[in-house]
Design a protein around this motif. Structure first.
Motif, PDB file in Angstrom:
ATOM      1  N   GLU B 142      40.656  28.121  45.635  1.00  0.00           N
ATOM      2  CA  GLU B 142      40.941  28.558  44.262  1.00  0.00           C
ATOM      3  C   GLU B 142      40.215  29.872  43.961  1.00  0.00           C
ATOM      4  OE1 GLU B 142      41.604  24.142  42.206  1.00  0.00           O
ATOM      5  OE2 GLU B 142      39.604  24.997  42.311  1.00  0.00           O
ATOM      6  N   LEU B 143      38.946  29.928  44.342  1.00  0.00           N
ATOM      7  CA  LEU B 143      38.170  31.160  44.116  1.00  0.00           C
ATOM      8  C   LEU B 143      38.818  32.336  44.830  1.00  0.00           C
ATOM      9  CD1 LEU B 143      34.529  29.817  44.527  1.00  0.00           C
ATOM     10  CD2 LEU B 143      35.400  31.008  42.521  1.00  0.00           C
ATOM     11  N   LYS B 144      39.266  32.076  46.028  1.00  0.00           N
ATOM     12  CA  LYS B 144      39.885  33.121  46.843  1.00  0.00           C
ATOM     13  C   LYS B 144      41.175  33.619  46.179  1.00  0.00           C
ATOM     14  CE  LYS B 144      39.109  35.091  50.678  1.00  0.00           C
ATOM     15  NZ  LYS B 144      37.956  35.816  51.118  1.00  0.00           N
ATOM     16  N   ARG B 145      41.943  32.707  45.660  1.00  0.00           N
ATOM     17  CA  ARG B 145      43.193  33.109  45.002  1.00  0.00           C
ATOM     18  C   ARG B 145      42.913  33.894  43.723  1.00  0.00           C
ATOM     19  NH1 ARG B 145      47.873  28.759  45.654  1.00  0.00           N
ATOM     20  NH2 ARG B 145      47.204  27.748  47.563  1.00  0.00           N
ATOM     21  N   ILE B 146      41.885  33.474  42.991  1.00  0.00           N
ATOM     22  CA  ILE B 146      41.527  34.189  41.762  1.00  0.00           C
ATOM     23  C   ILE B 146      41.059  35.601  42.106  1.00  0.00           C
ATOM     24  CG2 ILE B 146      39.833  34.235  39.862  1.00  0.00           C
ATOM     25  CD1 ILE B 146      40.111  31.049  40.025  1.00  0.00           C
ATOM     26  N   GLU B 147      40.317  35.719  43.191  1.00  0.00           N
ATOM     27  CA  GLU B 147      39.859  37.030  43.662  1.00  0.00           C
ATOM     28  C   GLU B 147      41.065  37.944  43.939  1.00  0.00           C
ATOM     29  OE1 GLU B 147      36.675  37.802  43.840  1.00  0.00           O
ATOM     30  OE2 GLU B 147      36.489  39.485  45.223  1.00  0.00           O
ATOM     31  N   ILE B 148      42.079  37.371  44.540  1.00  0.00           N
ATOM     32  CA  ILE B 148      43.280  38.165  44.844  1.00  0.00           C
ATOM     33  C   ILE B 148      44.018  38.524  43.549  1.00  0.00           C
ATOM     34  CG2 ILE B 148      45.519  38.133  46.027  1.00  0.00           C
ATOM     35  CD1 ILE B 148      44.130  36.168  48.065  1.00  0.00           C
ATOM     36  N   ALA B 149      44.134  37.548  42.644  1.00  0.00           N
ATOM     37  CA  ALA B 149      44.810  37.797  41.358  1.00  0.00           C
ATOM     38  C   ALA B 149      44.128  38.935  40.608  1.00  0.00           C
ATOM     39  CB  ALA B 149      44.811  36.529  40.510  1.00  0.00           C
ATOM     40  N   THR B 150      42.798  38.947  40.676  1.00  0.00           N
ATOM     41  CA  THR B 150      42.020  39.987  39.995  1.00  0.00           C
ATOM     42  C   THR B 150      42.368  41.364  40.551  1.00  0.00           C
ATOM     43  OG1 THR B 150      40.258  38.357  39.831  1.00  0.00           O
ATOM     44  CG2 THR B 150      39.667  40.615  39.336  1.00  0.00           C
ATOM     45  N   LEU B 151      42.501  41.412  41.862  1.00  0.00           N
ATOM     46  CA  LEU B 151      42.804  42.710  42.470  1.00  0.00           C
ATOM     47  C   LEU B 151      44.243  43.148  42.176  1.00  0.00           C
ATOM     48  CD1 LEU B 151      40.858  44.503  43.851  1.00  0.00           C
ATOM     49  CD2 LEU B 151      41.865  43.936  46.036  1.00  0.00           C
ATOM     50  N   ILE B 152      45.146  42.182  42.065  1.00  0.00           N
ATOM     51  CA  ILE B 152      46.517  42.554  41.687  1.00  0.00           C
ATOM     52  C   ILE B 152      46.495  43.150  40.285  1.00  0.00           C
ATOM     53  CG2 ILE B 152      48.882  41.759  41.316  1.00  0.00           C
ATOM     54  CD1 ILE B 152      48.294  39.380  43.124  1.00  0.00           C
ATOM     55  N   ALA B 153      45.719  42.513  39.394  1.00  0.00           N
ATOM     56  CA  ALA B 153      45.646  42.982  38.008  1.00  0.00           C
ATOM     57  C   ALA B 153      45.064  44.388  37.935  1.00  0.00           C
ATOM     58  CB  ALA B 153      44.818  42.016  37.163  1.00  0.00           C
ATOM     59  N   LYS B 154      44.196  44.712  38.861  1.00  0.00           N
ATOM     60  CA  LYS B 154      43.536  46.027  38.820  1.00  0.00           C
ATOM     61  C   LYS B 154      44.484  47.178  39.183  1.00  0.00           C
ATOM     62  CE  LYS B 154      39.411  48.550  40.235  1.00  0.00           C
ATOM     63  NZ  LYS B 154      40.112  49.707  40.830  1.00  0.00           N
ATOM     64  N   ARG B 155      45.547  46.865  39.911  1.00  0.00           N
ATOM     65  CA  ARG B 155      46.517  47.907  40.298  1.00  0.00           C
ATOM     66  C   ARG B 155      45.824  49.121  40.921  1.00  0.00           C
ATOM     67  NH1 ARG B 155      51.813  47.769  38.199  1.00  0.00           N
ATOM     68  NH2 ARG B 155      51.986  49.951  38.806  1.00  0.00           N
ATOM     69  N   SER B 156      45.190  48.919  42.033  1.00  0.00           N
ATOM     70  CA  SER B 156      44.456  50.007  42.665  1.00  0.00           C
ATOM     71  C   SER B 156      45.373  50.855  43.543  1.00  0.00           C
ATOM     72  CB  SER B 156      43.343  49.433  43.531  1.00  0.00           C
ATOM     73  OG  SER B 156      42.492  48.648  42.753  1.00  0.00           O
ATOM     74  N   ASP B 157      44.957  52.101  43.753  1.00  0.00           N
ATOM     75  CA  ASP B 157      45.688  52.947  44.693  1.00  0.00           C
ATOM     76  C   ASP B 157      45.346  52.566  46.129  1.00  0.00           C
ATOM     77  OD1 ASP B 157      46.803  54.316  42.578  1.00  0.00           O
ATOM     78  OD2 ASP B 157      45.112  55.710  42.473  1.00  0.00           O
ATOM     79  N   LEU B 158      44.102  52.129  46.300  1.00  0.00           N
ATOM     80  CA  LEU B 158      43.699  51.609  47.610  1.00  0.00           C
ATOM     81  C   LEU B 158      43.080  50.231  47.387  1.00  0.00           C
ATOM     82  CD1 LEU B 158      43.025  51.825  50.673  1.00  0.00           C
ATOM     83  CD2 LEU B 158      40.876  52.905  50.008  1.00  0.00           C
ATOM     84  N   SER B 159      43.768  49.205  47.854  1.00  0.00           N
ATOM     85  CA  SER B 159      43.256  47.845  47.680  1.00  0.00           C
ATOM     86  C   SER B 159      42.743  47.336  49.015  1.00  0.00           C
ATOM     87  CB  SER B 159      44.362  46.904  47.196  1.00  0.00           C
ATOM     88  OG  SER B 159      44.881  47.346  45.969  1.00  0.00           O
ATOM     89  N   VAL B 160      41.496  46.905  49.023  1.00  0.00           N
ATOM     90  CA  VAL B 160      40.908  46.385  50.259  1.00  0.00           C
ATOM     91  C   VAL B 160      40.684  44.883  50.096  1.00  0.00           C
ATOM     92  CG1 VAL B 160      38.942  46.559  51.839  1.00  0.00           C
ATOM     93  CG2 VAL B 160      39.730  48.596  50.591  1.00  0.00           C
ATOM     94  N   PHE B 161      41.288  44.106  50.961  1.00  0.00           N
ATOM     95  CA  PHE B 161      41.136  42.643  50.914  1.00  0.00           C
ATOM     96  C   PHE B 161      40.363  42.191  52.143  1.00  0.00           C
ATOM     97  CE2 PHE B 161      45.048  43.509  48.599  1.00  0.00           C
ATOM     98  CZ  PHE B 161      44.988  42.633  47.522  1.00  0.00           C
ATOM     99  N   ASP B 162      39.261  41.507  51.920  1.00  0.00           N
ATOM    100  CA  ASP B 162      38.483  41.016  53.054  1.00  0.00           C
ATOM    101  C   ASP B 162      38.830  39.550  53.320  1.00  0.00           C
ATOM    102  OD1 ASP B 162      36.703  40.621  55.081  1.00  0.00           O
ATOM    103  OD2 ASP B 162      34.953  41.418  54.005  1.00  0.00           O
ATOM    104  N   GLU B 163      39.577  39.330  54.367  1.00  0.00           N
ATOM    105  CA  GLU B 163      40.047  37.991  54.767  1.00  0.00           C
ATOM    106  C   GLU B 163      40.641  37.202  53.601  1.00  0.00           C
ATOM    107  OE1 GLU B 163      37.795  35.739  57.532  1.00  0.00           O
ATOM    108  OE2 GLU B 163      36.913  37.512  58.476  1.00  0.00           O
ATOM    109  N   PRO B 164      41.700  37.721  53.018  1.00  0.00           N
ATOM    110  CA  PRO B 164      42.296  37.048  51.858  1.00  0.00           C
ATOM    111  C   PRO B 164      42.869  35.679  52.213  1.00  0.00           C
ATOM    112  CG  PRO B 164      43.741  38.792  52.642  1.00  0.00           C
ATOM    113  CD  PRO B 164      42.448  38.937  53.378  1.00  0.00           C
ATOM    114  N   GLU B 165      43.206  35.494  53.465  1.00  0.00           N
ATOM    115  CA  GLU B 165      43.866  34.240  53.825  1.00  0.00           C
ATOM    116  C   GLU B 165      42.874  33.110  54.072  1.00  0.00           C
ATOM    117  OE1 GLU B 165      43.305  36.624  55.910  1.00  0.00           O
ATOM    118  OE2 GLU B 165      42.695  35.781  57.828  1.00  0.00           O
ATOM    119  N   ALA B 166      41.586  33.461  54.154  1.00  0.00           N
ATOM    120  CA  ALA B 166      40.604  32.428  54.481  1.00  0.00           C
ATOM    121  C   ALA B 166      40.602  31.346  53.412  1.00  0.00           C
ATOM    122  CB  ALA B 166      39.214  33.044  54.606  1.00  0.00           C
ATOM    123  N   GLY B 167      40.789  30.127  53.808  1.00  0.00           N
ATOM    124  CA  GLY B 167      40.766  29.010  52.869  1.00  0.00           C
ATOM    125  C   GLY B 167      42.067  28.784  52.138  1.00  0.00           C
TER     126      GLY B 167
END
Ligand SMILES: Nc1ncnc2c1ncn2[C@@H]1O[C@H](COP(=O)(O)OP(=O)(O)OP(=O)(O)O)[C@@H](O)[C@H]1O
Ligand SMILES: [Mg+2]
Lengths: 307, 250
Positions: B142-167
């Motif tokens: 759940e924490l991992k998914r929220i972390e990803i949702a947060t980054l989607i909301a940020k709409r960055s030009d460069l988005s870096v995801f560190d092991e988004p699939e873990a868990g």
């Protein structure tokens, strides 16, 4: 009811009151009652021997509220006020207290509110108390609340006590006695800044089987402020007692947390937690990666913590 | 979009200086999806942290959108459009899911309806989560998914995801891949960098970069790199693997 603008502002801070409240109320400003209302089920009677009021709530009263805010805007005013709440069997009420001091003068202003709650069988009380100080004067804003709670069998009391800003000196004393099946939940939120000092003392006796007491404090000490949290919970019957003090220190703030437990019965389950530390670096980092400055991140973390 | 020039990162340990990253050079072009892979302890997260500004390189330079950002703060980089989802999401006390999404969007207020769509995008039933505190009561996934949702909301030009699939459970994997693909589509010219060990994520990469022992060991398209990946060893120092059961685990 005539209130100055400053008094109105303070009332809004401590009781979220923007107009005359509905239900029973007593508004005290600069040492006098400036508005009072009783209802069919809730009677407010001024005391004769000392300043203060008796609040009598009839058994079975449901979904009613009592507002008793206090405002002091006169520099140098010092008062002790005695308020007694009698909550009848099976009642379920909200009590909103709160005290705000606006001191623009050079003399100390002080309000000592002594509140006693007599909660009868199976009654439920939610008590909300906010303390607030404002004004540019060098005189101190001092609040020393004393709260005593006497809980009969099966009663519940939920207390929310908040002091976020502007109070220079506080000694808060809270004492509770619980009979069988009574449940006391205390949530304290405190922030001190500047050279403020805040001391909280809790003394809870759980005397009846199945009694539950839970005292939770979240506190932030900034600048050079000082806080003390002393909680003594005694389990004198098969019961559960818990206290928790979770604090953030910043700048040169100092916090002393002394949670104490006493089990006088082999079936008393007692535990406590206390943690003091600065804001976790990774929390700041996370919010900064979202575009907040370090200061903005700090504010968000503290606002969340004290919510 | 991003250029790393001769990036090195050293730490002090009991044996003296230890090189975590050694003279790394890497360019990430606009609009590209780069996947960084490689053995545990190879230096992938360190690289991501250096890009986000969480860690400062010992030497080397970082350029972003043509500007030297080597000495720039985390905040300024975030404001310039760099987003970073942590390998281990941070827990708070009192900060709620809705607050994080609001802060990521950079807005003073955010309706829960608005916040909800980001949670829905990562497969969380929004109303159950929006007002929950981001603390240890949330599961790892759940924490991992929220972390990803947060980054989607940020709409960055460069988005870096560190092991988004873990868990993240297998059923949701396809959704996760769709999240990356629609991010690419909807944020024009945006680049995505994903650190991952998962073949299914490697397969959507424009370029795969293999980081091992603090250097870029391999680089190329999916077809070039994937066949070489099987059988690579871990950088985590093991002193000879022991068959615990043979030795007697009692
Ligand atoms: N501040 C530090 N101090 C000491 N060692 C460090 C520090 N930061 C990273 N390391 C070490 O550097 C190496 C690379 O770490 P890093 O987290 O970048 O690896 P990784 O490639 O992300 O690994 P994983 O796949 O396990 O996430 C590890 O051996 C780690 O222990
Ligand atoms: Mg890593």
């Amino acid at each position: 009811m005539e209130l100055t603008d400053i008094q109105k502002k303070v009332l809004a801070e401590v009781a979220d009151l923007h107009k005359t409240p509905v239900g029973a109320f007593n508004i005290r400003a600069n040492g006098e009652s400036v508005g009072r209302n009783s209802t069919a089920n809730i009677e407010i009677i001024p005391k004769k021997d000392v300043s203060g009021i008796d609040i009598r709530i009839k058994p079975g009263t449901k979904n009613e509220s009592v507002h008793i805010p206090v405002v002091i805007s006169q520099s140098g005013l010092k008062e002790s006020v005695y308020n007694d709440f009698y909550i009848g069997e099976g009642a379920d009420v909200l009590i909103v207290a709160g005290c705000g001091i606006d001191n623009c003068g050079s003399q100390d202003s002080q309000h000592d509110g002594i509140h006693r709650f007599f909660i009868e069988k199976n009654a439920r009380v939610k008590y909300v108390e906010k303390h607030y100080g404002s004004g540019e004067g060098s005189g101190k804003r001092i609040l020393n609340p004393v709260t005593e709670v006497y809980m009969d069998e099966g009663s519940t009391c939920e207390m929310e006590m908040v002091q976020i800003k502007g109070v220079d000196d506080t000694v808060r004393t809270t004492k509770a006695e619980l009979k069988a099946g009574a449940k006391l939940l205390v949530g304290e939120r405190l922030m001190t800044h500047g050279d403020q000092r805040a001391i909280s003392n809790y003394n809870v006796d759980i005397n009846g089987e199945g009694g539950v007491a839970d005292v939770v404090s979240r506190a932030v000490a900034r600048d050079r402020s000082y806080q003390e949290f002393n909680a003594v919970i005694a389990g004198n019957a098969p019961c559960r007692g818990h206290s928790e003090c979770d604090s953030i220190i910043m700048d040169e703030g100092i916090i002393l947390a002394v949670p104490a437990l006493k089990a006088n019965n082999v079936d008393a389950e007692m535990f406590h937690e206390a943690a003091i530390g600065k804001i976790a670096g990774e929390q700041l980092t996370k919010l900064m990666t979202l575009g907040l400055t370090e200061q903005e991140a700090e504010e968000e973390i503290i606002n969340g913590f004290l919510r | 979009m991003l250029e790393l020039k001769n990036i090195s990162f050293e730490v002090d340990d009991e044996l003296g200086q230890k090189g975590i990253l050694k003279d790394v050079n890497l360019t990430i072009d606009a609009g590209k999806l780069t996947v960084i892979t490689g053995p545990n302890g190879g230096g992938k997260s360190t690289l991501a942290r250096i890009i986000a500004g969480v860690e400062k390189p010992t030497s080397g330079k970082i350029f972003y959108k043509g500007e030297d950002i080597t000495d720039m703060s985390i905040t300024d980089r975030a404001r310039m459009g760099i987003g970073f989802a942590f390998q281990q999401p941070v827990k708070f006390k009192g900060i709620r899911v809705v607050d994080l999404i609001r802060l990521a969007k950079g807005e003073k207020t955010l309706s829960s309806k608005d916040a909800c769509k980001y949670l829905a995008a990562v497969g969380l039933c929004a109303k159950d989560y929006i007002n929950r505190e981001v603390n240890g009561s949330l599961s790892g996934g759940e924490l991992k998914r929220i972390e990803i949702a947060t980054l989607i909301a940020k709409r960055s030009d460069l988005s870096v995801f560190d092991e988004p699939e873990a868990g993240i459970d297998l059923w949701s994997f396809q959704n996760l891949i769709e999240v990356f693909e629609s991010m690419r589509k909807h944020i024009e010219g945006s680049s995505i960098m994903i650190i991952s060990h998962q073949e299914r994520i490697l397969r959507i990469a424009d370029e795969i970069v293999m980081v091992k022992d603090g250097i870029i060991a391999e680089k190329g398209t999916c077809d070039e790199i994937l066949p070489k990946l099987s059988g690579t060893d871990s950088a985590v120092k093991s002193c000879g693997i022991v068959d615990l059961w043979k030795e007697g685990n009692n």
